[in-house]
Design an enzyme around this catalytic site. Structure first.
Site, PDB file in Angstrom:
ATOM      1  N   GLY A   9      83.081  -1.637  63.323  1.00  0.00           N
ATOM      2  CA  GLY A   9      81.687  -1.796  63.689  1.00  0.00           C
ATOM      3  C   GLY A   9      80.962  -2.651  62.669  1.00  0.00           C
ATOM      4  O   GLY A   9      81.554  -3.536  62.033  1.00  0.00           O
ATOM      5  N   MET A  11      79.606  -2.062  59.573  1.00  0.00           N
ATOM      6  CA  MET A  11      80.064  -2.000  58.179  1.00  0.00           C
ATOM      7  C   MET A  11      81.533  -2.370  58.055  1.00  0.00           C
ATOM      8  O   MET A  11      81.935  -3.055  57.108  1.00  0.00           O
ATOM      9  CB  MET A  11      79.812  -0.609  57.611  1.00  0.00           C
ATOM     10  CG  MET A  11      78.341  -0.317  57.347  1.00  0.00           C
ATOM     11  SD  MET A  11      77.600  -1.459  56.165  1.00  0.00           S
ATOM     12  CE  MET A  11      78.568  -1.072  54.712  1.00  0.00           C
ATOM     13  N   LYS A 188      73.790   9.481  48.595  1.00  0.00           N
ATOM     14  CA  LYS A 188      73.782   8.615  49.781  1.00  0.00           C
ATOM     15  C   LYS A 188      73.394   9.415  51.024  1.00  0.00           C
ATOM     16  O   LYS A 188      72.667   8.918  51.897  1.00  0.00           O
ATOM     17  CB  LYS A 188      75.165   7.991  49.971  1.00  0.00           C
ATOM     18  CG  LYS A 188      75.348   7.184  51.262  1.00  0.00           C
ATOM     19  CD  LYS A 188      74.526   5.916  51.261  1.00  0.00           C
ATOM     20  CE  LYS A 188      74.748   5.094  52.544  1.00  0.00           C
ATOM     21  NZ  LYS A 188      76.146   4.646  52.704  1.00  0.00           N
ATOM     22  N   ASN A 192      70.684   8.660  54.035  1.00  0.00           N
ATOM     23  CA  ASN A 192      70.990   8.726  55.462  1.00  0.00           C
ATOM     24  C   ASN A 192      70.250   9.868  56.139  1.00  0.00           C
ATOM     25  O   ASN A 192      69.831   9.752  57.303  1.00  0.00           O
ATOM     26  CB  ASN A 192      72.498   8.899  55.662  1.00  0.00           C
ATOM     27  CG  ASN A 192      73.254   7.628  55.372  1.00  0.00           C
ATOM     28  OD1 ASN A 192      72.768   6.525  55.623  1.00  0.00           O
ATOM     29  ND2 ASN A 192      74.455   7.758  54.825  1.00  0.00           N
ATOM     30  N   ASN A 196      67.986   7.529  58.575  1.00  0.00           N
ATOM     31  CA  ASN A 196      68.688   7.444  59.861  1.00  0.00           C
ATOM     32  C   ASN A 196      67.959   8.222  60.945  1.00  0.00           C
ATOM     33  O   ASN A 196      67.576   7.671  61.987  1.00  0.00           O
ATOM     34  CB  ASN A 196      70.128   7.939  59.709  1.00  0.00           C
ATOM     35  CG  ASN A 196      71.090   6.830  59.378  1.00  0.00           C
ATOM     36  OD1 ASN A 196      71.606   6.158  60.249  1.00  0.00           O
ATOM     37  ND2 ASN A 196      71.323   6.629  58.092  1.00  0.00           N
ATOM     38  N   SER A 261      71.952   2.717  61.078  1.00  0.00           N
ATOM     39  CA  SER A 261      73.090   2.798  61.996  1.00  0.00           C
ATOM     40  C   SER A 261      72.876   3.823  63.100  1.00  0.00           C
ATOM     41  O   SER A 261      73.316   3.609  64.232  1.00  0.00           O
ATOM     42  CB  SER A 261      74.367   3.124  61.222  1.00  0.00           C
ATOM     43  OG  SER A 261      74.247   4.364  60.544  1.00  0.00           O
ATOM     44  N   GLU A 274      75.905  10.664  64.408  1.00  0.00           N
ATOM     45  CA  GLU A 274      76.587  11.458  63.389  1.00  0.00           C
ATOM     46  C   GLU A 274      75.676  12.518  62.777  1.00  0.00           C
ATOM     47  O   GLU A 274      75.949  13.002  61.684  1.00  0.00           O
ATOM     48  CB  GLU A 274      77.098  10.539  62.279  1.00  0.00           C
ATOM     49  CG  GLU A 274      78.138   9.543  62.727  1.00  0.00           C
ATOM     50  CD  GLU A 274      78.565   8.628  61.595  1.00  0.00           C
ATOM     51  OE1 GLU A 274      79.756   8.665  61.229  1.00  0.00           O
ATOM     52  OE2 GLU A 274      77.717   7.887  61.073  1.00  0.00           O
TER      53      GLU A 274
END
Length: 313
Positions: A9, A11, A188, A192, A196, A261, A274
């Site tokens: 995808g 990344m 991280k 996210n 996200n 994403s 996710e």
């Protein structure tokens, strides 16, 4: 080095393209047939910091990868978290006893799945601050700078990590060794776990969210929940550093215009997210440690509700 990018995808395409341009032998494995067909026909097309480039990189559907004769030195995992087990099963015949596996997935706890397919000593965990975007099958936009932190899981296996770092740095991916990768992964995950889900629900890019009057309160509450769960596992986190990193992403000159994403998955491509492996993990661990996680709970439920409204399966 012979490298499989498992998950081509946004990344995965960035890492694969940069490693390919550094003369590593790269193979993409993915499950999106339109993307596979386009790359096989016209090459991987990329806007690379404003320059339009095309690179011909082999790509295979994960359901057909067993047909090729290939033995990987390194596998870099970029699947969605819920696709990890199936991907590893698909490429298992391409792995050998010395194959190193670097997991750069969003979320927490993926080593338990990876260990079913390769020795524990061959597993590396990492996170990356690079960004990328899919503009359509076979087309990506790569912009800004980034870095990769990683660490070997096996005791006394730092040399394995150093070999991977060297390969990544040959491609300009700015890799470095971390002596406490779980702290880096949680840090991280805080980024996210805010950008996200919030940008997806609010239908905005990172900079637009940063301009709102409520951003500071919301970000602080979510980060506090992540830190509480990390503290329960003796994983050290520095809140000020995390907040600085999140707020730096609002910058229009870096990644402020980026749609994360999860937004790309759900809003643009109508794919499952996710969220269960990011904020949802915090909710589950909160139940385990009896720690309240109201913001992560609500955000997880909102994303799942949006998935239902869009008919995503």
């Amino acid at each position: 080095m012979k490298i499989i990018i498992a998950g081509a995808g946004a990344m995965g395409s960035r890492f694969g393209l940069m490693l390919h341009r550094a003369n590593h032998e790269v193979v993409f494995v993915d499950g999106w047939q339109d993307h596979i067909d386009e790359i096989n026909k016209n090459g991987l097309q990329a806007n690379f910091n404003g320059e339009e480039i095309v690179e011909n990189i082999p790509i295979y559907n994960q359901n057909e990868i067993s047909k090729i004769n290939y033995s990987a030195d390194l596998v870099i995992l970029f699947t969605k978290a819920m696709q990890l087990d199936n991907m590893l099963q698909s490429i298992s015949n391409l792995l050998h006893e010395r194959t190193k596996v670097l997991c750069l997935l969003n979320g927490i706890g993926h080593e338990d799945t990876i260990e079913k397919y390769v020795p524990y000593d061959n597993i590396l965990l990492g996170n990356t601050m690079w960004t990328s975007g899919i503009e359509g099958p076979g087309k990506v936009k790569l912009f800004g700078d980034g870095s990769v932190d990683l660490q070997n899981l096996g005791v006394g296996q730092k040399q394995i990590a150093n070999e991977v770092i060297e390969a990544l740095n040959q491609a300009g991916l700015n890799a470095q060794y971390s002596s406490n990768i779980l702290s880096s992964i949680y840090k991280k995950a805080c980024v996210n776990g805010t950008m996200n889900g919030l940008c997806t629900i609010l239908d905005c890019n990172i900079a637009d969210f940063g301009k709102t009057s409520y951003e500071d309160r919301i970000i602080n509450q979510i980060v506090d929940e992540f830190i509480a769960i990390a503290d329960a596992q003796n994983i050290p986190l520095n809140k000020d550093e995390i907040l600085d990193q999140i707020k730096s992403s609002y910058n229009l000159e870096t990644i402020g215009l980026h749609y994360p994403s999860m937004y790309q998955d759900l809003i643009i491509n109508h794919r499952l997210t996710e969220i269960d492996y990011i904020n949802g993990v915090i909710v589950r661990k909160g139940e385990q440690y009896q720690i309240a996680t109201p913001y992560c709970t609500f955000l997880t439920e909102l994303i799942h509700t949006k998935e239902e409204l869009l008919g995503v399966k």
